[in-house]
Design a protein around this motif. Structure first.
Motif, PDB file in Angstrom:
ATOM      1  N   GLY A  96       0.847  -1.195   0.000  1.00  0.00           N
ATOM      2  CA  GLY A  96       0.000   0.000   0.000  1.00  0.00           C
ATOM      3  C   GLY A  96       0.873   1.231   0.000  1.00  0.00           C
ATOM      4  N   PHE A  97       0.319   2.330   0.478  1.00  0.00           N
ATOM      5  CA  PHE A  97       1.093   3.567   0.599  1.00  0.00           C
ATOM      6  C   PHE A  97       0.781   4.207   1.943  1.00  0.00           C
ATOM      7  CE2 PHE A  97       0.559   2.913  -3.921  1.00  0.00           C
ATOM      8  CZ  PHE A  97       1.835   3.169  -4.413  1.00  0.00           C
ATOM      9  N   ASP A  98       1.832   4.627   2.642  1.00  0.00           N
ATOM     10  CA  ASP A  98       1.625   5.452   3.819  1.00  0.00           C
ATOM     11  C   ASP A  98       1.399   6.868   3.357  1.00  0.00           C
ATOM     12  OD1 ASP A  98       1.763   3.745   5.952  1.00  0.00           O
ATOM     13  OD2 ASP A  98       3.940   3.934   6.198  1.00  0.00           O
ATOM     14  N   VAL A  99       0.440   7.553   3.984  1.00  0.00           N
ATOM     15  CA  VAL A  99       0.244   8.974   3.703  1.00  0.00           C
ATOM     16  C   VAL A  99       0.978   9.751   4.791  1.00  0.00           C
ATOM     17  CG1 VAL A  99      -1.437  10.815   3.400  1.00  0.00           C
ATOM     18  CG2 VAL A  99      -2.018   8.483   2.720  1.00  0.00           C
ATOM     19  N   LEU A 100       1.885  10.628   4.352  1.00  0.00           N
ATOM     20  CA  LEU A 100       2.658  11.409   5.320  1.00  0.00           C
ATOM     21  C   LEU A 100       2.299  12.888   5.210  1.00  0.00           C
ATOM     22  CD1 LEU A 100       4.626   8.944   4.156  1.00  0.00           C
ATOM     23  CD2 LEU A 100       6.178   9.951   5.801  1.00  0.00           C
ATOM     24  N   LEU A 101       2.231  13.527   6.347  1.00  0.00           N
ATOM     25  CA  LEU A 101       2.048  14.990   6.396  1.00  0.00           C
ATOM     26  C   LEU A 101       3.265  15.532   7.104  1.00  0.00           C
ATOM     27  CD1 LEU A 101      -1.523  16.065   7.638  1.00  0.00           C
ATOM     28  CD2 LEU A 101      -0.479  16.539   5.421  1.00  0.00           C
ATOM     29  N   GLY A 102       4.019  16.389   6.429  1.00  0.00           N
ATOM     30  CA  GLY A 102       5.226  16.909   7.058  1.00  0.00           C
ATOM     31  C   GLY A 102       6.133  15.786   7.523  1.00  0.00           C
ATOM     32  N   ALA A 103       6.269  14.749   6.697  1.00  0.00           N
ATOM     33  CA  ALA A 103       7.157  13.599   6.938  1.00  0.00           C
ATOM     34  C   ALA A 103       6.687  12.648   8.039  1.00  0.00           C
ATOM     35  CB  ALA A 103       8.592  14.053   7.212  1.00  0.00           C
ATOM     36  N   HIS A 104       5.481  12.896   8.625  1.00  0.00           N
ATOM     37  CA  HIS A 104       4.955  11.980   9.656  1.00  0.00           C
ATOM     38  C   HIS A 104       3.747  11.218   9.113  1.00  0.00           C
ATOM     39  CE1 HIS A 104       7.516  13.730  12.673  1.00  0.00           C
ATOM     40  NE2 HIS A 104       7.116  14.943  12.311  1.00  0.00           N
ATOM     41  N   PRO A 105       3.736   9.886   9.230  1.00  0.00           N
ATOM     42  CA  PRO A 105       2.563   9.141   8.764  1.00  0.00           C
ATOM     43  C   PRO A 105       1.302   9.583   9.532  1.00  0.00           C
ATOM     44  CG  PRO A 105       4.381   7.645   9.292  1.00  0.00           C
ATOM     45  CD  PRO A 105       4.784   9.006   9.773  1.00  0.00           C
ATOM     46  N   VAL A 106       0.201   9.756   8.802  1.00  0.00           N
ATOM     47  CA  VAL A 106      -1.028  10.228   9.468  1.00  0.00           C
ATOM     48  C   VAL A 106      -1.708   9.108  10.244  1.00  0.00           C
ATOM     49  CG1 VAL A 106      -1.478  12.136   7.883  1.00  0.00           C
ATOM     50  CG2 VAL A 106      -2.408   9.876   7.368  1.00  0.00           C
ATOM     51  N   GLY A 107      -1.465   7.855   9.833  1.00  0.00           N
ATOM     52  CA  GLY A 107      -2.018   6.702  10.561  1.00  0.00           C
ATOM     53  C   GLY A 107      -3.520   6.798  10.744  1.00  0.00           C
ATOM     54  N   GLN A 108      -3.983   6.455  11.930  1.00  0.00           N
ATOM     55  CA  GLN A 108      -5.427   6.410  12.198  1.00  0.00           C
ATOM     56  C   GLN A 108      -6.021   7.786  12.483  1.00  0.00           C
ATOM     57  OE1 GLN A 108      -7.475   3.673  11.867  1.00  0.00           O
ATOM     58  NE2 GLN A 108      -5.590   2.933  10.916  1.00  0.00           N
ATOM     59  N   ARG A 109      -5.171   8.812  12.551  1.00  0.00           N
ATOM     60  CA  ARG A 109      -5.706  10.157  12.846  1.00  0.00           C
ATOM     61  C   ARG A 109      -6.669  10.639  11.765  1.00  0.00           C
ATOM     62  NH1 ARG A 109      -1.347  14.222  13.161  1.00  0.00           N
ATOM     63  NH2 ARG A 109      -0.195  12.771  11.853  1.00  0.00           N
ATOM     64  N   ILE A 110      -6.583  10.048  10.559  1.00  0.00           N
ATOM     65  CA  ILE A 110      -7.483  10.496   9.480  1.00  0.00           C
ATOM     66  C   ILE A 110      -8.790   9.700   9.468  1.00  0.00           C
ATOM     67  CG2 ILE A 110      -5.643  11.361   7.981  1.00  0.00           C
ATOM     68  CD1 ILE A 110      -5.941   8.715   6.357  1.00  0.00           C
ATOM     69  N   ARG A 111      -8.968   8.798  10.422  1.00  0.00           N
ATOM     70  CA  ARG A 111     -10.147   7.907  10.389  1.00  0.00           C
ATOM     71  C   ARG A 111     -11.241   8.290  11.372  1.00  0.00           C
ATOM     72  NH1 ARG A 111      -9.628   5.873   5.505  1.00  0.00           N
ATOM     73  NH2 ARG A 111      -7.439   5.492   5.130  1.00  0.00           N
ATOM     74  N   THR A 112     -11.185   9.472  11.963  1.00  0.00           N
ATOM     75  CA  THR A 112     -12.228   9.860  12.918  1.00  0.00           C
ATOM     76  C   THR A 112     -13.444  10.416  12.166  1.00  0.00           C
ATOM     77  OG1 THR A 112     -11.435  12.120  13.085  1.00  0.00           O
ATOM     78  CG2 THR A 112     -10.458  10.527  14.616  1.00  0.00           C
ATOM     79  N   GLN A 113     -14.565  10.474  12.875  1.00  0.00           N
ATOM     80  CA  GLN A 113     -15.787  11.023  12.280  1.00  0.00           C
ATOM     81  C   GLN A 113     -15.592  12.493  11.908  1.00  0.00           C
ATOM     82  OE1 GLN A 113     -18.389   9.000  11.558  1.00  0.00           O
ATOM     83  NE2 GLN A 113     -19.086  10.776  10.390  1.00  0.00           N
ATOM     84  N   GLU A 114     -14.867  13.225  12.768  1.00  0.00           N
ATOM     85  CA  GLU A 114     -14.631  14.655  12.504  1.00  0.00           C
ATOM     86  C   GLU A 114     -13.876  14.834  11.173  1.00  0.00           C
ATOM     87  OE1 GLU A 114     -11.830  16.542  15.115  1.00  0.00           O
ATOM     88  OE2 GLU A 114     -12.653  18.548  14.729  1.00  0.00           O
ATOM     89  N   VAL A 115     -12.870  13.986  10.968  1.00  0.00           N
ATOM     90  CA  VAL A 115     -12.099  14.088   9.720  1.00  0.00           C
ATOM     91  C   VAL A 115     -12.966  13.662   8.531  1.00  0.00           C
ATOM     92  CG1 VAL A 115     -10.092  13.226   8.441  1.00  0.00           C
ATOM     93  CG2 VAL A 115      -9.841  13.892  10.834  1.00  0.00           C
ATOM     94  N   SER A 116     -13.786  12.621   8.706  1.00  0.00           N
ATOM     95  CA  SER A 116     -14.680  12.192   7.606  1.00  0.00           C
ATOM     96  C   SER A 116     -15.573  13.347   7.165  1.00  0.00           C
ATOM     97  CB  SER A 116     -15.598  11.043   8.046  1.00  0.00           C
ATOM     98  OG  SER A 116     -14.855   9.906   8.346  1.00  0.00           O
ATOM     99  N   ASP A 117     -16.174  14.023   8.137  1.00  0.00           N
ATOM    100  CA  ASP A 117     -17.087  15.125   7.799  1.00  0.00           C
ATOM    101  C   ASP A 117     -16.331  16.270   7.132  1.00  0.00           C
ATOM    102  OD1 ASP A 117     -19.119  13.685   8.878  1.00  0.00           O
ATOM    103  OD2 ASP A 117     -19.125  14.724  10.806  1.00  0.00           O
ATOM    104  N   ALA A 118     -15.170  16.599   7.687  1.00  0.00           N
ATOM    105  CA  ALA A 118     -14.387  17.707   7.118  1.00  0.00           C
ATOM    106  C   ALA A 118     -13.921  17.356   5.705  1.00  0.00           C
ATOM    107  CB  ALA A 118     -13.181  18.005   8.006  1.00  0.00           C
ATOM    108  N   THR A 119     -13.588  16.074   5.484  1.00  0.00           N
ATOM    109  CA  THR A 119     -13.074  15.672   4.175  1.00  0.00           C
ATOM    110  C   THR A 119     -14.108  15.890   3.081  1.00  0.00           C
ATOM    111  OG1 THR A 119     -11.767  13.992   5.282  1.00  0.00           O
ATOM    112  CG2 THR A 119     -11.920  13.834   2.916  1.00  0.00           C
ATOM    113  N   SER A 120     -15.358  15.521   3.368  1.00  0.00           N
ATOM    114  CA  SER A 120     -16.340  15.668   2.292  1.00  0.00           C
ATOM    115  C   SER A 120     -16.601  17.155   2.032  1.00  0.00           C
ATOM    116  CB  SER A 120     -17.599  14.852   2.557  1.00  0.00           C
ATOM    117  OG  SER A 120     -18.502  15.537   3.341  1.00  0.00           O
TER     118      SER A 120
END
Ligand code: DC
Length: 251
Positions: A96-120
């Motif tokens: 797969g691919f790790d997604v990095l922000l500023g060289a740090h993997p985002v991991g599960q931080r992108i899987r919250t409901q708040e992020v889901s809503d903001a993403t759309s």
């Protein structure tokens, strides 16, 4: 402060600029919670190419925007915050691919409901989409990939002959998502999850830029009553047939 396109590294490519890729690209589009990720992972393993979850790139940008604490309805502020995202996709050993922000993997931080809503919400902006489409094209074209998202067959790789559109009844998707949330220890009512899925469907399909659409270039699959193995089997068979048809028409 005005937002310059250059700040977003937005390479604007039209569909006509994108030649049919040499490497195997499989496009999987479909609604939220339809099981695209699981299916894409298994199909990619079977085909021997990596899987690229494009939703994760939009989620990472949304995380960056949330970290800036800006009003998500304020377009200029959102675009300025998004432009700060130092996004990178790095291949992983497990295909797969790790997604990095500023060289740090985002991991599960992108899987919250708040992020889901903001993403759309942030994914409606063409400036953000153009930048991410470019990153996705470069990454997938380099390695070959099963690419999953909302606009893969329509915008990112319109010329790939392997396009699938997965859909399922909203109630079925809500039940699956609800079970995932409970398993992850996040409390949510089934009704709220269904409501959220329907709201995201409406936003993903109704937005002006790159709306989620299924046309005749796709092979549609209703996953409501199919197992993951059955879906993957159908797709692999269809890809083999497509390759066979192309071989006999060019040879
Ligand atoms: O697939 P996902 O649930 O991780 O996607 C999160 C959000 O990102 C969803 O609201 C749709 C959006 N998205 C998009 O607009 N285009 C893509 N190619 C992938 C995801």
């Amino acid at each position: 402060m005005a937002l310059h396109a250059a700040a977003l590294h937005a390479a604007v490519l039209s569909v006509a600029d994108v030649a049919e890729p040499e490497s195997l690209i499989v496009a999987i589009d479909g609604t939220s919670g339809v099981g695209k990720s699981t299916v894409a992972r298994q199909l990619a393993a079977r085909l021997g190419v990596p899987v690229l979850d494009t939703g994760a790139t939009y989620r990472a940008v949304a995380l960056e925007v949330l970290e800036h604490g800006v009003d998500l309805e304020d377009r200029v502020a959102v675009l300025e915050a998004a432009a700060q995202a130092e996004l990178e996709l790095r291949p992983t050993a497990d295909g797969g691919f790790d997604v990095l922000l500023g060289a740090h993997p985002v991991g599960q931080r992108i899987r919250t409901q708040e992020v889901s809503d903001a993403t759309s919400k942030i994914s409606v902006h063409p400036e953000i989409r153009q930048r991410l489409v470019e990153v996705q094209r470069q990454t997938a074209a380099r390695y070959g990939a099963v690419v999953e998202g909302r606009d893969i067959g329509s915008v990112v790789f319109p010329h790939t002959p392997h396009k699938f559109f997965l859909h399922a009844r909203p109630e079925v998707r809500a039940e699956r998502r609800h079970a995932e949330l409970l398993a992850a220890g996040q409390a949510a009512s089934l009704g709220d999850v269904l409501h959220d899925i329907e709201a995201r469907d409406a936003r993903d399909s109704g937005r002006e830029v790159s709306p989620l659409v299924c046309d005749e270039s796709y092979h549609p699959i209703d996953t409501s009553d199919l197992s993951v193995a059955e879906i993957v089997e159908q797709m692999a068979t269809e890809i083999d047939l497509g390759r066979e048809r192309r071989r006999s028409s060019t040879g």
